[in-house]
Design a protein around this motif. Structure first.
Motif, PDB file in Angstrom:
ATOM      1  N   PHE A 152       5.346  -0.469  -5.022  1.00 50.69           N
ATOM      2  CA  PHE A 152       5.334  -1.447  -3.930  1.00 50.69           C
ATOM      3  C   PHE A 152       4.923  -0.796  -2.612  1.00 50.69           C
ATOM      4  N   CYS A 153       5.315   0.442  -2.412  1.00 48.24           N
ATOM      5  CA  CYS A 153       4.903   1.143  -1.193  1.00 48.24           C
ATOM      6  C   CYS A 153       3.393   1.376  -1.194  1.00 48.24           C
ATOM      7  N   ALA A 154       2.834   1.723  -2.345  1.00 51.09           N
ATOM      8  CA  ALA A 154       1.379   1.890  -2.451  1.00 51.09           C
ATOM      9  C   ALA A 154       0.679   0.562  -2.186  1.00 51.09           C
ATOM     10  N   LEU A 155       1.231  -0.505  -2.700  1.00 51.29           N
ATOM     11  CA  LEU A 155       0.672  -1.838  -2.480  1.00 51.29           C
ATOM     12  C   LEU A 155       0.761  -2.219  -1.000  1.00 51.29           C
ATOM     13  N   ALA A 156       1.868  -1.900  -0.369  1.00 53.40           N
ATOM     14  CA  ALA A 156       2.038  -2.189   1.061  1.00 53.40           C
ATOM     15  C   ALA A 156       1.050  -1.381   1.898  1.00 53.40           C
ATOM     16  N   LYS A 166      -1.928 -13.796  -4.642  1.00 50.88           N
ATOM     17  CA  LYS A 166      -3.132 -14.482  -4.163  1.00 50.88           C
ATOM     18  C   LYS A 166      -2.996 -14.936  -2.713  1.00 50.88           C
ATOM     19  N   ALA A 167      -1.784 -15.207  -2.286  1.00 51.42           N
ATOM     20  CA  ALA A 167      -1.561 -15.648  -0.905  1.00 51.42           C
ATOM     21  C   ALA A 167      -1.944 -14.569   0.108  1.00 51.42           C
ATOM     22  N   LEU A 168      -2.024 -13.319  -0.332  1.00 53.06           N
ATOM     23  CA  LEU A 168      -2.374 -12.219   0.568  1.00 53.06           C
ATOM     24  C   LEU A 168      -3.878 -11.975   0.633  1.00 53.06           C
ATOM     25  N   GLY A 169      -4.640 -12.747  -0.087  1.00 53.37           N
ATOM     26  CA  GLY A 169      -6.089 -12.534  -0.116  1.00 53.37           C
ATOM     27  C   GLY A 169      -6.510 -12.112  -1.504  1.00 53.37           C
ATOM     28  N   ASN A 170      -7.455 -11.210  -1.591  1.00 56.52           N
ATOM     29  CA  ASN A 170      -7.963 -10.760  -2.880  1.00 56.52           C
ATOM     30  C   ASN A 170      -6.935  -9.840  -3.550  1.00 56.52           C
ATOM     31  N   ALA A 171      -6.109 -10.426  -4.385  1.00 60.99           N
ATOM     32  CA  ALA A 171      -5.020  -9.693  -5.031  1.00 60.99           C
ATOM     33  C   ALA A 171      -5.548  -8.602  -5.954  1.00 60.99           C
ATOM     34  N   GLU A 172      -6.638  -8.875  -6.646  1.00 55.32           N
ATOM     35  CA  GLU A 172      -7.188  -7.889  -7.583  1.00 55.32           C
ATOM     36  C   GLU A 172      -7.569  -6.598  -6.848  1.00 55.32           C
ATOM     37  N   ASP A 173      -8.184  -6.729  -5.672  1.00 53.88           N
ATOM     38  CA  ASP A 173      -8.571  -5.546  -4.896  1.00 53.88           C
ATOM     39  C   ASP A 173      -7.347  -4.777  -4.404  1.00 53.88           C
ATOM     40  N   LEU A 174      -6.340  -5.501  -3.933  1.00 56.00           N
ATOM     41  CA  LEU A 174      -5.111  -4.845  -3.470  1.00 56.00           C
ATOM     42  C   LEU A 174      -4.451  -4.069  -4.600  1.00 56.00           C
ATOM     43  N   GLY A 184      -3.398   1.027  -7.552  1.00 50.22           N
ATOM     44  CA  GLY A 184      -3.301   1.571  -8.907  1.00 50.22           C
ATOM     45  C   GLY A 184      -2.308   0.835  -9.785  1.00 50.22           C
ATOM     46  N   ILE A 185      -2.192  -0.476  -9.576  1.00 47.49           N
ATOM     47  CA  ILE A 185      -1.232  -1.289 -10.333  1.00 47.49           C
ATOM     48  C   ILE A 185      -1.990  -2.284 -11.199  1.00 47.49           C
ATOM     49  N   ASP A 186      -1.591  -2.390 -12.447  1.00 50.13           N
ATOM     50  CA  ASP A 186      -2.192  -3.332 -13.381  1.00 50.13           C
ATOM     51  C   ASP A 186      -1.904  -4.763 -12.912  1.00 50.13           C
ATOM     52  N   PRO A 187      -2.936  -5.590 -12.729  1.00 47.58           N
ATOM     53  CA  PRO A 187      -2.738  -6.954 -12.226  1.00 47.58           C
ATOM     54  C   PRO A 187      -1.920  -7.853 -13.151  1.00 47.58           C
ATOM     55  N   THR A 188      -1.776  -7.469 -14.411  1.00 44.25           N
ATOM     56  CA  THR A 188      -1.016  -8.311 -15.340  1.00 44.25           C
ATOM     57  C   THR A 188       0.484  -8.002 -15.323  1.00 44.25           C
ATOM     58  N   ARG A 189       0.882  -7.021 -14.540  1.00 41.58           N
ATOM     59  CA  ARG A 189       2.312  -6.697 -14.452  1.00 41.58           C
ATOM     60  C   ARG A 189       3.046  -7.749 -13.638  1.00 41.58           C
ATOM     61  N   ARG A 190       4.334  -7.811 -13.850  1.00 45.72           N
ATOM     62  CA  ARG A 190       5.196  -8.707 -13.081  1.00 45.72           C
ATOM     63  C   ARG A 190       5.921  -7.879 -12.022  1.00 45.72           C
ATOM     64  N   ALA A 191       6.318  -8.534 -10.948  1.00 46.61           N
ATOM     65  CA  ALA A 191       6.924  -7.833  -9.813  1.00 46.61           C
ATOM     66  C   ALA A 191       8.132  -7.000 -10.224  1.00 46.61           C
ATOM     67  N   GLU A 192       8.933  -7.512 -11.126  1.00 50.22           N
ATOM     68  CA  GLU A 192      10.162  -6.802 -11.495  1.00 50.22           C
ATOM     69  C   GLU A 192       9.904  -5.514 -12.270  1.00 50.22           C
ATOM     70  N   THR A 193       8.664  -5.281 -12.699  1.00 48.90           N
ATOM     71  CA  THR A 193       8.358  -4.064 -13.449  1.00 48.90           C
ATOM     72  C   THR A 193       7.726  -2.975 -12.578  1.00 48.90           C
ATOM     73  N   VAL A 194       7.508  -3.262 -11.308  1.00 48.42           N
ATOM     74  CA  VAL A 194       6.854  -2.306 -10.411  1.00 48.42           C
ATOM     75  C   VAL A 194       7.913  -1.462  -9.700  1.00 48.42           C
TER      76      VAL A 194
END
Length: 93
Positions: free
Chosen positions: A75-79, A47-55, A60-70
């Motif tokens: 992470f490169c796609a997210l970046a 959320k600190a980066l803005g609209n997390a759901e849109d990012l 193509g990442i499920d918003p309910t996932r935790r960072a350690e499962t990505v």
């Protein structure tokens, strides 16, 4: 006497092209933010980066996932999505 412990040797070779390209600064920001709060779902920790759901949707990442499962690729796609959005916002100013 020599120690009786196996000692493997690792060799790291750089690739000519990365498996999942991403801007280093954006990748650093995204990973630091994602892992900054332990055991949080990505939609909350980003959320600190803005609209997390849109990012997350753009990556193509499920918003309910935790960072350690990505994966690294995730992470490169997210970046890339974060860098694209930041660039679009800078262009509007």
């Amino acid at each position: 006497p020599p120690p009786k412990v196996p000692s493997p040797v690792l060799v790291f070779e750089t690739r000519p092209e990365p498996l999942a390209p991403a801007e280093l600064k954006a990748l650093s920001t995204v990973t630091a933010t994602a892992f900054g709060q332990r055991r949080k779902m990505l939609r909350q920790s980003l959320k600190a980066l803005g609209n997390a759901e849109d990012l997350l949707a753009a990556a193509g990442i499920d918003p309910t996932r935790r960072a350690e499962t990505v994966s690294v690729e995730g992470f490169c796609a997210l970046a890339r999505a974060f860098a694209d959005r930041r660039q679009a916002e800078d262009g509007e100013r």
